[in-house]
Scaffold this motif. Structure first.
Motif, PDB file in Angstrom:
ATOM      1  N   THR A 197       0.815  -1.223   0.000  1.00  0.00           N
ATOM      2  CA  THR A 197       0.000   0.000   0.000  1.00  0.00           C
ATOM      3  C   THR A 197       0.847   1.271   0.000  1.00  0.00           C
ATOM      4  O   THR A 197       0.294   2.370  -0.016  1.00  0.00           O
ATOM      5  N   MET A 198       2.172   1.144   0.000  1.00  0.00           N
ATOM      6  CA  MET A 198       3.044   2.325  -0.014  1.00  0.00           C
ATOM      7  C   MET A 198       2.955   3.040  -1.346  1.00  0.00           C
ATOM      8  O   MET A 198       2.719   2.423  -2.389  1.00  0.00           O
TER       9      MET A 198
ATOM     10  N   PRO B 285       4.366   5.061  -4.669  1.00  0.00           N
ATOM     11  CA  PRO B 285       5.518   4.763  -5.534  1.00  0.00           C
ATOM     12  C   PRO B 285       6.802   5.457  -5.074  1.00  0.00           C
ATOM     13  O   PRO B 285       7.886   4.882  -5.155  1.00  0.00           O
ATOM     14  N   VAL B 286       6.693   6.693  -4.584  1.00  0.00           N
ATOM     15  CA  VAL B 286       7.888   7.415  -4.121  1.00  0.00           C
ATOM     16  C   VAL B 286       8.481   6.725  -2.896  1.00  0.00           C
ATOM     17  O   VAL B 286       9.701   6.539  -2.791  1.00  0.00           O
ATOM     18  N   ALA B 287       7.622   6.332  -1.976  1.00  0.00           N
ATOM     19  CA  ALA B 287       8.093   5.645  -0.774  1.00  0.00           C
ATOM     20  C   ALA B 287       8.737   4.307  -1.116  1.00  0.00           C
ATOM     21  O   ALA B 287       9.760   3.927  -0.530  1.00  0.00           O
ATOM     22  N   VAL B 288       8.164   3.596  -2.072  1.00  0.00           N
ATOM     23  CA  VAL B 288       8.752   2.331  -2.517  1.00  0.00           C
ATOM     24  C   VAL B 288      10.120   2.578  -3.133  1.00  0.00           C
ATOM     25  O   VAL B 288      11.086   1.841  -2.884  1.00  0.00           O
TER      26      VAL B 288
ATOM     27  N   ILE C 189       3.272  13.233   4.271  1.00  0.00           N
ATOM     28  CA  ILE C 189       2.383  13.788   3.230  1.00  0.00           C
ATOM     29  C   ILE C 189       1.199  12.852   2.990  1.00  0.00           C
ATOM     30  O   ILE C 189       0.046  13.289   2.865  1.00  0.00           O
ATOM     31  N   ASN C 190       1.505  11.544   2.925  1.00  0.00           N
ATOM     32  CA  ASN C 190       0.406  10.574   2.729  1.00  0.00           C
ATOM     33  C   ASN C 190      -0.560  10.588   3.906  1.00  0.00           C
ATOM     34  O   ASN C 190      -1.770  10.375   3.721  1.00  0.00           O
ATOM     35  N   ALA C 191      -0.057  10.836   5.112  1.00  0.00           N
ATOM     36  CA  ALA C 191      -0.933  10.916   6.281  1.00  0.00           C
ATOM     37  C   ALA C 191      -1.901  12.094   6.149  1.00  0.00           C
ATOM     38  O   ALA C 191      -3.101  11.972   6.437  1.00  0.00           O
TER      39      ALA C 191
ATOM     40  N   SER D  84      -2.927   6.596  10.193  1.00  0.00           N
ATOM     41  CA  SER D  84      -2.086   5.483  10.637  1.00  0.00           C
ATOM     42  C   SER D  84      -1.206   4.932   9.519  1.00  0.00           C
ATOM     43  O   SER D  84      -0.024   4.622   9.726  1.00  0.00           O
ATOM     44  N   GLN D  85      -1.770   4.802   8.314  1.00  0.00           N
ATOM     45  CA  GLN D  85      -0.998   4.262   7.197  1.00  0.00           C
ATOM     46  C   GLN D  85       0.196   5.156   6.871  1.00  0.00           C
ATOM     47  O   GLN D  85       1.331   4.694   6.733  1.00  0.00           O
TER      48      GLN D  85
END
Length: 223
Positions: free
Chosen positions: A9-10, A12-15, A151-153, A169-170
């Motif tokens: 679920t991450m 693409p940048v985090a991956v 940022i995703n949070a 949380s994610q």
């Protein structure tokens, strides 16, 4: 959520950040293993080499000393490389009949030894600088992943319309994992760098001592 589920679920940048950190980790471990093996071989071979070449020199068998110094059995030995350079230069000057004075002969031999010592020291340092680079940059690469997770949070908050724990949380988990991964990569790299640097300094001292002893031997021989 387990790590596998988080990975799926991450963003693409985090991956991409995580992959970069994994590559840095494998690179640092590979360099460390290769350098530790090389240094162990250099130390063990030099311990065997030193008494044998000293015996030949004491008995005045210069060609035998050159032969053993160039043997493949001591190809990792830093002492063998330095001693071989001095012995070959001394033999060349003696056989060529260049008519150098004693001082000029010693200067020529000394410069040959210094050149080889510099080359050997450079070879011993091969790859070690990469550990310093990884150790200093990995936390910042992890920090980039942390920022992406935060940022995703916030995106989760915007999407859900609330600031509950479920919405963030994610992203927060992703941020913390990236931070931890950056530290996990950096800390061993710094440890390896400091350890290997200490061994290089020890090898440099050994080469300096051997160079001085060899020059002293030639001085006594030409007296």
């Amino acid at each position: 959520m387990d790590l596998m589920g988080m990975w799926q679920t991450m963003s693409p940048v985090a991956v991409g950040v995580a992959i970069v950190l994994l590559v840095m980790s494998m690179w640092s471990i590979g360099v460390a293993i290769e350098r530790i093996y090389t240094y162990n071989q250099a130390r063990s071979q030099s311990k065997l080499f030193a008494p044998q070449v000293a015996k030949h020199l004491k008995e005045g068998r210069l060609k035998d000393a050159i032969s053993i110094s160039s043997s493949k059995n001591y190809r990792y030995s830093h002492l063998a490389k330095v001693v071989l350079a001095g012995l070959q230069e001394y033999q060349f000057q003696q056989e060529s009949g260049g008519g150098l004075s004693r001082e000029d002969l010693m200067d020529t031999v000394r410069r040959s030894i210094q050149r080889e010592a510099a080359l050997t020291a450079s070879d011993l340092k091969k790859g070690v600088a990469a550990l310093a680079t990884i150790g200093s940059t990995a936390p910042f690469v992890g920090l980039l992943g942390t920022v992406v997770g935060v940022i995703n949070a916030f995106h989760g908050i915007a999407a859900s319309g609330s600031g509950g724990i479920g919405a963030v949380s994610q992203g927060i988990s992703e941020a913390l994992v990236e931070t931890a991964l950056g530290l996990v990569v950096a800390i061993p790299a710094v440890w390896f760098y400091n350890y290997l640097t200490g061994r290089i300094e020890y090898f440099n001292v050994e080469m300096d001592n051997s160079s001085s002893e060899l020059v002293d031997y030639f001085i006594k021989k030409t007296t």
